[in-house]
Design a protein around this motif. Structure first.
Motif, PDB file in Angstrom:
ATOM      1  N   MET A   1      29.920   9.663  -6.139  1.00  0.00           N
ATOM      2  CA  MET A   1      29.149   9.786  -4.895  1.00  0.00           C
ATOM      3  C   MET A   1      29.171   8.501  -4.071  1.00  0.00           C
ATOM      4  O   MET A   1      28.847   8.498  -2.913  1.00  0.00           O
ATOM      5  N   ASN A   2      29.557   7.350  -4.677  1.00  0.00           N
ATOM      6  CA  ASN A   2      29.446   6.089  -3.969  1.00  0.00           C
ATOM      7  C   ASN A   2      30.759   5.576  -3.409  1.00  0.00           C
ATOM      8  O   ASN A   2      30.820   4.510  -2.825  1.00  0.00           O
ATOM      9  N   ASP A   3      31.856   6.290  -3.620  1.00  0.00           N
ATOM     10  CA  ASP A   3      33.147   5.880  -3.100  1.00  0.00           C
ATOM     11  C   ASP A   3      33.137   5.995  -1.586  1.00  0.00           C
ATOM     12  O   ASP A   3      32.950   7.075  -1.026  1.00  0.00           O
ATOM     13  N   ALA A   4      33.379   4.862  -0.889  1.00  0.00           N
ATOM     14  CA  ALA A   4      33.311   4.865   0.574  1.00  0.00           C
ATOM     15  C   ALA A   4      34.323   5.812   1.173  1.00  0.00           C
ATOM     16  O   ALA A   4      34.103   6.412   2.224  1.00  0.00           O
ATOM     17  N   GLY A   5      35.455   5.992   0.508  1.00  0.00           N
ATOM     18  CA  GLY A   5      36.475   6.896   1.018  1.00  0.00           C
ATOM     19  C   GLY A   5      36.049   8.340   0.990  1.00  0.00           C
ATOM     20  O   GLY A   5      36.615   9.185   1.670  1.00  0.00           O
ATOM     21  N   GLU A   6      35.022   8.648   0.168  1.00  0.00           N
ATOM     22  CA  GLU A   6      34.560  10.024   0.065  1.00  0.00           C
ATOM     23  C   GLU A   6      33.277  10.251   0.854  1.00  0.00           C
ATOM     24  O   GLU A   6      32.753  11.365   0.887  1.00  0.00           O
ATOM     25  N   ALA A   7      32.762   9.207   1.528  1.00  0.00           N
ATOM     26  CA  ALA A   7      31.450   9.299   2.170  1.00  0.00           C
ATOM     27  C   ALA A   7      31.376  10.436   3.160  1.00  0.00           C
ATOM     28  O   ALA A   7      30.373  11.146   3.248  1.00  0.00           O
ATOM     29  N   ALA A   8      32.468  10.629   3.923  1.00  0.00           N
ATOM     30  CA  ALA A   8      32.450  11.672   4.942  1.00  0.00           C
ATOM     31  C   ALA A   8      32.397  13.064   4.332  1.00  0.00           C
ATOM     32  O   ALA A   8      32.006  14.022   4.989  1.00  0.00           O
ATOM     33  N   GLN A   9      32.814  13.159   3.038  1.00  0.00           N
ATOM     34  CA  GLN A   9      32.841  14.454   2.385  1.00  0.00           C
ATOM     35  C   GLN A   9      31.561  14.741   1.611  1.00  0.00           C
ATOM     36  O   GLN A   9      31.399  15.819   1.080  1.00  0.00           O
ATOM     37  N   ASN A  10      30.687  13.766   1.520  1.00  0.00           N
ATOM     38  CA  ASN A  10      29.473  13.941   0.735  1.00  0.00           C
ATOM     39  C   ASN A  10      28.537  14.950   1.389  1.00  0.00           C
ATOM     40  O   ASN A  10      28.433  15.007   2.615  1.00  0.00           O
ATOM     41  N   PRO A  11      27.811  15.727   0.580  1.00  0.00           N
ATOM     42  CA  PRO A  11      26.758  16.576   1.157  1.00  0.00           C
ATOM     43  C   PRO A  11      25.657  15.716   1.746  1.00  0.00           C
ATOM     44  O   PRO A  11      25.497  14.545   1.387  1.00  0.00           O
ATOM     45  N   SER A  12      24.897  16.287   2.649  1.00  0.00           N
ATOM     46  CA  SER A  12      23.771  15.557   3.231  1.00  0.00           C
ATOM     47  C   SER A  12      22.689  15.297   2.189  1.00  0.00           C
ATOM     48  O   SER A  12      22.021  14.260   2.204  1.00  0.00           O
ATOM     49  N   LEU A  13      22.516  16.266   1.283  1.00  0.00           N
ATOM     50  CA  LEU A  13      21.551  16.143   0.189  1.00  0.00           C
ATOM     51  C   LEU A  13      22.187  16.705  -1.064  1.00  0.00           C
ATOM     52  O   LEU A  13      22.746  17.797  -1.044  1.00  0.00           O
ATOM     53  N   PHE A  14      22.125  15.937  -2.141  1.00  0.00           N
ATOM     54  CA  PHE A  14      22.698  16.386  -3.406  1.00  0.00           C
ATOM     55  C   PHE A  14      21.689  16.147  -4.510  1.00  0.00           C
ATOM     56  O   PHE A  14      21.317  15.007  -4.793  1.00  0.00           O
ATOM     57  N   ILE A  15      21.218  17.230  -5.098  1.00  0.00           N
ATOM     58  CA  ILE A  15      20.298  17.186  -6.229  1.00  0.00           C
ATOM     59  C   ILE A  15      21.138  17.380  -7.486  1.00  0.00           C
ATOM     60  O   ILE A  15      21.768  18.422  -7.669  1.00  0.00           O
ATOM     61  N   ASP A  16      21.164  16.363  -8.335  1.00  0.00           N
ATOM     62  CA  ASP A  16      22.115  16.317  -9.443  1.00  0.00           C
ATOM     63  C   ASP A  16      21.384  16.272 -10.784  1.00  0.00           C
ATOM     64  O   ASP A  16      20.808  15.257 -11.156  1.00  0.00           O
ATOM     65  N   LYS A  17      21.387  17.423 -11.472  1.00  0.00           N
ATOM     66  CA  LYS A  17      20.823  17.519 -12.822  1.00  0.00           C
ATOM     67  C   LYS A  17      19.386  16.987 -12.890  1.00  0.00           C
ATOM     68  O   LYS A  17      19.014  16.234 -13.800  1.00  0.00           O
ATOM     69  N   VAL A  18      18.588  17.402 -11.943  1.00  0.00           N
ATOM     70  CA  VAL A  18      17.226  16.890 -11.830  1.00  0.00           C
ATOM     71  C   VAL A  18      16.285  17.608 -12.792  1.00  0.00           C
ATOM     72  O   VAL A  18      16.294  18.834 -12.901  1.00  0.00           O
ATOM     73  N   GLU A  19      15.459  16.815 -13.459  1.00  0.00           N
ATOM     74  CA  GLU A  19      14.414  17.340 -14.336  1.00  0.00           C
ATOM     75  C   GLU A  19      13.062  16.835 -13.834  1.00  0.00           C
ATOM     76  O   GLU A  19      12.937  15.710 -13.352  1.00  0.00           O
ATOM     77  N   ARG A  20      12.072  17.707 -13.918  1.00  0.00           N
ATOM     78  CA  ARG A  20      10.703  17.318 -13.529  1.00  0.00           C
ATOM     79  C   ARG A  20       9.728  18.095 -14.389  1.00  0.00           C
ATOM     80  O   ARG A  20       9.778  19.333 -14.469  1.00  0.00           O
ATOM     81  N   CYS A  21       8.848  17.378 -15.058  1.00  0.00           N
ATOM     82  CA  CYS A  21       7.829  18.037 -15.877  1.00  0.00           C
ATOM     83  C   CYS A  21       6.487  17.379 -15.619  1.00  0.00           C
ATOM     84  O   CYS A  21       6.402  16.234 -15.157  1.00  0.00           O
TER      85      CYS A  21
END
Length: 234
Positions: A1-21
């Motif tokens: 997600m942090n590669d500058a070359g891929e920044a333009a392709q990144n989603p605006s919001l990405f929730i990645d394997k989130v846990e909440r209890c």
């Protein structure tokens, strides 16, 4: 997600394997259990789930109001889970807009003043905030209601002002929790149409929690929560 070359392709919001209890005495209540979701610019996504499934928790985590217990939330290419509170607040102010079931407008201020305030807090001049706010309210069909206070506006007009306020700072992401829940069907349809038009015109990524299946069917994607996971619907 942090590669500058891929920044333009990144989603605006990405929730990645989130846990909440949440802890309840000696036990814990698992709400999110490895949830994944990507929202792309100009895309509207309906979040459909029964009460108690975790919609509000998901919106709070996505909006940086709560930290996940595990996993990561990316806003653009920025990971946020380990940010300090001040960093999260600053990012949320610029990149995320919120719309709730009730408009929460400041009653003593006019429509245009309600839309100007977040811009002036950000640092814009009063003149620039008024210009931008006027253009936004005009786009939402409220150019003739700029100087009216919330009590002088209809329910649909109040909610459109709330939408304008939420996007006044040009956020990347819009999160909405039952934004038409207090409106009659005809007004809800109109407000939803305005919201959809705004998403398409501005390139926002919108996640909208709703029980209205007719409105959800008009959005680009539909997702639900099952056993703490986000599931795509047909």
């Amino acid at each position: 997600m942090n590669d500058a070359g891929e920044a333009a392709q990144n989603p605006s919001l990405f929730i990645d394997k989130v846990e909440r209890c949440y802890k309840q005495g000696d036990s814990s209540l698992d709400i999110l259990r490895g949830a994944d979701l990507a929202l792309w610019a100009g895309q509207s996504v309906a979040l459909i789930a029964p009460s108690g499934a975790g919609k509000s928790t998901l919106l709070h985590v996505a909006g940086l109001l709560e930290k996940p217990d595990a996993g990561e939330v990316y806003v653009g290419d920025a990971p946020t889970a380990h940010m300090e509170d001040a960093e999260r607040t600053a990012l949320r102010r610029l990149e995320i807009g919120f719309v709730y079931q009730f408009h929460h407008l400041l009653p003593e201020f006019t429509a245009i003043e309600n839309v100007m305030l977040p811009q002036m807090i950000r640092g814009l001049t009063k003149v620039e905030a008024k210009r931008r706010g006027s253009e936004l309210l005009e786009f939402l069909g409220l150019g003739h209601r700029l100087t009216h206070r919330p009590a002088e506006l209809s329910g649909g007009e109040q909610q459109r002002v709330a939408i304008a306020r939420a996007v006044a700072n040009g956020p990347r992401v819009l999160l909405a929790d039952e934004p038409t829940g207090n409106l009659d069907p005809r007004t809800a349809d109109h407000v939803f149409g305005v919201l959809t038009k705004l998403v398409q015109a501005s390139g926002l990524a919108a996640l909208v929690a709703t029980h209205n299946m007719d409105l959800a069917a008009r959005m680009d994607r539909r997702v639900t929560l099952r056993d703490g996971l986000i599931v795509e619907l047909d």
